[in-house]
Design a protein around this motif. Structure first.
Motif, PDB file in Angstrom:
ATOM      1  N   ASN A  59       0.844  -1.197   0.000  1.00 52.68           N
ATOM      2  CA  ASN A  59       0.000   0.000   0.000  1.00 52.68           C
ATOM      3  C   ASN A  59       0.874   1.241   0.000  1.00 52.68           C
ATOM      4  O   ASN A  59       1.968   1.247   0.599  1.00 52.68           O
ATOM      5  CB  ASN A  59      -0.889   0.045   1.246  1.00 52.68           C
ATOM      6  CG  ASN A  59      -1.874  -1.100   1.302  1.00 52.68           C
ATOM      7  OD1 ASN A  59      -2.784  -1.195   0.489  1.00 52.68           O
ATOM      8  ND2 ASN A  59      -1.683  -1.998   2.274  1.00 52.68           N
ATOM      9  N   PRO A  67      -4.141   1.175  -2.277  1.00 53.44           N
ATOM     10  CA  PRO A  67      -3.647  -0.198  -2.470  1.00 53.44           C
ATOM     11  C   PRO A  67      -2.800  -0.297  -3.738  1.00 53.44           C
ATOM     12  O   PRO A  67      -3.127   0.305  -4.761  1.00 53.44           O
ATOM     13  CB  PRO A  67      -4.936  -1.019  -2.604  1.00 53.44           C
ATOM     14  CG  PRO A  67      -6.001  -0.179  -2.002  1.00 53.44           C
ATOM     15  CD  PRO A  67      -5.611   1.238  -2.285  1.00 53.44           C
ATOM     16  N   THR A  88      -7.802   5.761  -5.107  1.00 56.95           N
ATOM     17  CA  THR A  88      -8.623   5.911  -3.895  1.00 56.95           C
ATOM     18  C   THR A  88      -8.410   7.286  -3.280  1.00 56.95           C
ATOM     19  O   THR A  88      -9.346   7.889  -2.748  1.00 56.95           O
ATOM     20  CB  THR A  88      -8.260   4.845  -2.848  1.00 56.95           C
ATOM     21  OG1 THR A  88      -6.868   4.908  -2.570  1.00 56.95           O
ATOM     22  CG2 THR A  88      -8.627   3.462  -3.334  1.00 56.95           C
ATOM     23  N   ASP A 124     -10.582  -0.508  -2.283  1.00 63.14           N
ATOM     24  CA  ASP A 124      -9.870  -0.778  -1.028  1.00 63.14           C
ATOM     25  C   ASP A 124     -10.880  -1.148   0.056  1.00 63.14           C
ATOM     26  O   ASP A 124     -11.435  -0.258   0.717  1.00 63.14           O
ATOM     27  CB  ASP A 124      -9.067   0.457  -0.600  1.00 63.14           C
ATOM     28  CG  ASP A 124      -8.265   0.195   0.680  1.00 63.14           C
ATOM     29  OD1 ASP A 124      -8.237  -0.966   1.129  1.00 63.14           O
ATOM     30  OD2 ASP A 124      -7.679   1.155   1.216  1.00 63.14           O
ATOM     31  N   SER A 175     -10.484   0.690   3.418  1.00 65.40           N
ATOM     32  CA  SER A 175     -10.349   2.139   3.463  1.00 65.40           C
ATOM     33  C   SER A 175     -11.189   2.725   4.591  1.00 65.40           C
ATOM     34  O   SER A 175     -12.418   2.668   4.571  1.00 65.40           O
ATOM     35  CB  SER A 175     -10.779   2.762   2.131  1.00 65.40           C
ATOM     36  OG  SER A 175     -10.844   4.173   2.234  1.00 65.40           O
TER      37      SER A 175
END
Length: 567
Positions: free
Chosen positions: A130, A142, A202, A233, A236
């Motif tokens: 990550n 990720p 993300t 993710d 998250s």
């Protein structure tokens, strides 16, 4: 490695004289990093296989050094990281806890850092990586999971993915800057550009989602975007938090519970998050959905006390009592401090709900032994003893607590109930009167006064003896003075009904014995009944009308008897 607070690492700067000493590796480069280059740290990967985490980090660090232009990305040398850790007394071959990784990155002035896990497999290794922004370790991108033959092969794939993933960063920063300036349209536009540059972004999506939250955008819009984040993710934290709230706002309670539980599994030591999850489960009333999620989290993090505690709470909510009892005992073995007042109270209530009343009483008693001044535990002990049929022990425990002025909830009401259970009816009303005279203002105690008076009325109606009627009238008169207004109609109806029944009994005595006094007394009782019954009519209208009809017949008959008997 045992977790330490990040301030322990922050103190390293002082140990090194406030600045970091240039490392051997830095000298070997024989060039100074470009001041505009992004500084990236690679942390030791987490692994259950000795040495594998270090090998994975070294391989990724080495590959990044050849993959990224030196003037754009400066990969912090291993020697700088090692020197910093050694200066603080931290092992250099073990993965740090997330908050310590962030602290180390901050101390080394890293803008970003790469972290991950490495596991040996039958065919090679499985490596997950990550990218984390140093300013907030919840901002994670990720970089993929790779089942390959070696960490070298994995590092090549990770470095290539990192190169792509970093394409969003300039746009994510533009999004952040525009959002801070409340230029929300510009912020969203920048986030979209970041997603275009790296479709699996993300970080850009998180910035966009936070803008939607700030703007109080439609829940459906927030739901759609947060789903995208979590699809990319699943761990998250920002994505799960926004997704859970979006589910709540769109009345999708079951999905909210599952998402909140997944969120807590990412940060199990967060007390505010724990409270939020437990309250949501209680409100949404479908904790069974959370159980498989927490079971999976516990399996992935064996022995984590915070996750085990949440599992215990969920098991209690799902009424899986046998598992809950076992889980609770395991938690106490792991940490005796877990056996606090909440543990004893919840466990005692669970035993009672499972119809194990003796166990409930024993558990509460153990809690009282450990916390003798806790009124809530004493209450649970007394309730448990009563449910187990040990009323005398319960009364003795309660009297002891009252004498010691312990704050036991509804103590006097509970005491009166126990007196009734033990058949000590002659002590009930004196106990009620004493408690009220002493300042007890609870409604339940006044309800018990009316109940006791009602029982006295029924006894008198059955026996028809003057003594019982007189006792019932006295009790009902007292109850009428203390009951809340909501019960006034009932007390006055019962008192009026008692006057009618007593009057009838008096008339029979007067008629049979040709006695004047009982006839006059009956007349007086019927007069009182005619005053009180209409006042209590709202309690039982049909019965009131029947009794008033009877009085209309009995009252003239009393007059006739008085005229005939009394000279």
């Amino acid at each position: 490695m045992k977790s330490r607070h990040f301030q322990a690492i922050a103190g390293i700067g002082l140990a090194l004289g406030g600045t970091l000493v240039p490392s051997v590796a830095s000298a070997q480069y024989n060039r100074v990093p470009d001041p505009n280059a992004k500084r990236v740290m690679v942390a030791v990967f987490r692994s259950g296989d000795k040495g594998l985490g270090v090998q994975a980090a070294d391989a990724v660090r080495g590959r990044m050094g050849s993959e990224f232009p030196f003037k754009q990305v400066y990969v912090l040398p291993k020697q700088d990281i090692t020197a910093t850790l050694e200066a603080s007394g931290f092992p250099v071959t073990e993965a740090l806890e997330p908050h310590d990784q962030k602290a180390l990155a901050t101390l080394l002035r890293a803008d970003e850092y790469v972290t991950g896990t490495a596991t040996k497999t039958a065919t090679g290794v499985k490596v997950e990586a990550n990218l984390v922004l140093a300013r907030d370790n919840a901002l994670v991108q990720p970089l993929g999971t790779y089942d390959v033959k070696s960490v070298g092969e994995a590092s090549s794939l990770i470095a290539k993915e990192l190169k792509e993933a970093r394409k969003q960063l300039e746009f994510e920063q533009k999004c952040i800057n525009a959002a801070r300036s409340q230029q929300y349209d510009a912020a969203i536009a920048a986030a979209k550009d970041g997603i275009t540059a790296y479709p699996k972004a993300t970080l850009a999506r998180i910035c966009w989602a936070n803008v939607l939250v700030t703007q109080k955008a439609a829940a459906a819009e927030q739901l759609k975007l947060s789903k995208e984040i979590v699809d990319i993710d699943p761990k998250s934290r920002p994505g799960l938090a926004i997704l859970a709230q979006s589910y709540r706002d769109t009345n999708q309670g079951d999905s909210a519970v599952v998402t909140l539980t997944r969120l807590l599994a990412t940060d199990p030591k967060n007390p505010r998050l724990q409270k939020d999850v437990v309250e949501a489960i209680a409100v949404l009333a479908n904790p069974k959905l959370a159980k498989p999620v927490i079971d999976e989290a516990v399996q992935a993090n064996p022995g984590d006390p915070e996750l085990l505690k949440l599992r215990w709470l969920i098991l209690l909510s799902t009424k899986d009592y046998k598992e809950a009892f076992t889980q609770g005992e395991e938690l106490v073995r792991l940490d005796t401090a877990f056996a606090d007042t909440t543990y004893f109270i919840r466990t005692a209530r669970a035993f009672a709900a499972d119809s194990q009343f003796q166990k409930a009483a024993e558990t509460a008693s153990k809690g009282v032994a450990k916390f003798p001044s806790n009124g809530s535990l004493i209450y649970e002990q007394i309730v448990g003893l009563r449910a187990a049929g040990q009323n005398q022990q319960a009364l003795e425990a309660l009297d002891k607590a009252i004498a010691a002025k312990m704050p036991v909830e509804n103590a006097q009401t509970l005491r009166v109930t126990l007196l009734k259970d033990l058949g000590k009816g002659d002590e009930v009303i004196p106990a009620i009167k004493a408690a009220i005279a002493a300042g007890d203002t609870t409604t339940n105690l006044r309800v018990l006064a009316l109940q006791s008076a009602n029982e006295a009325y029924k006894k008198a109606a059955a026996s028809k003896t003057p003594e019982d009627f007189t006792a019932a009238i006295d009790l009902l008169k007292y109850a009428d003075t203390v009951v809340p207004n909501s019960l006034k109609a009932q007390s006055q109806f019962l008192l009026g009904a008692t006057y009618v029944a007593f009057g009838q009994a008096k008339l029979q005595v007067a008629q049979t014995g040709k006695q004047c006094a009982p006839a006059k007394e009956a007349k007086d009782l019927f007069v009182e009944a005619q005053i009180l019954l209409p006042k209590g009519g709202s309690f039982s209208p049909d019965a009131m009308r029947q009794l008033m009809g009877a009085v209309m017949q009995l009252d003239p008959y009393a007059d006739q008897l008085i005229k005939a008997i009394c000279k």
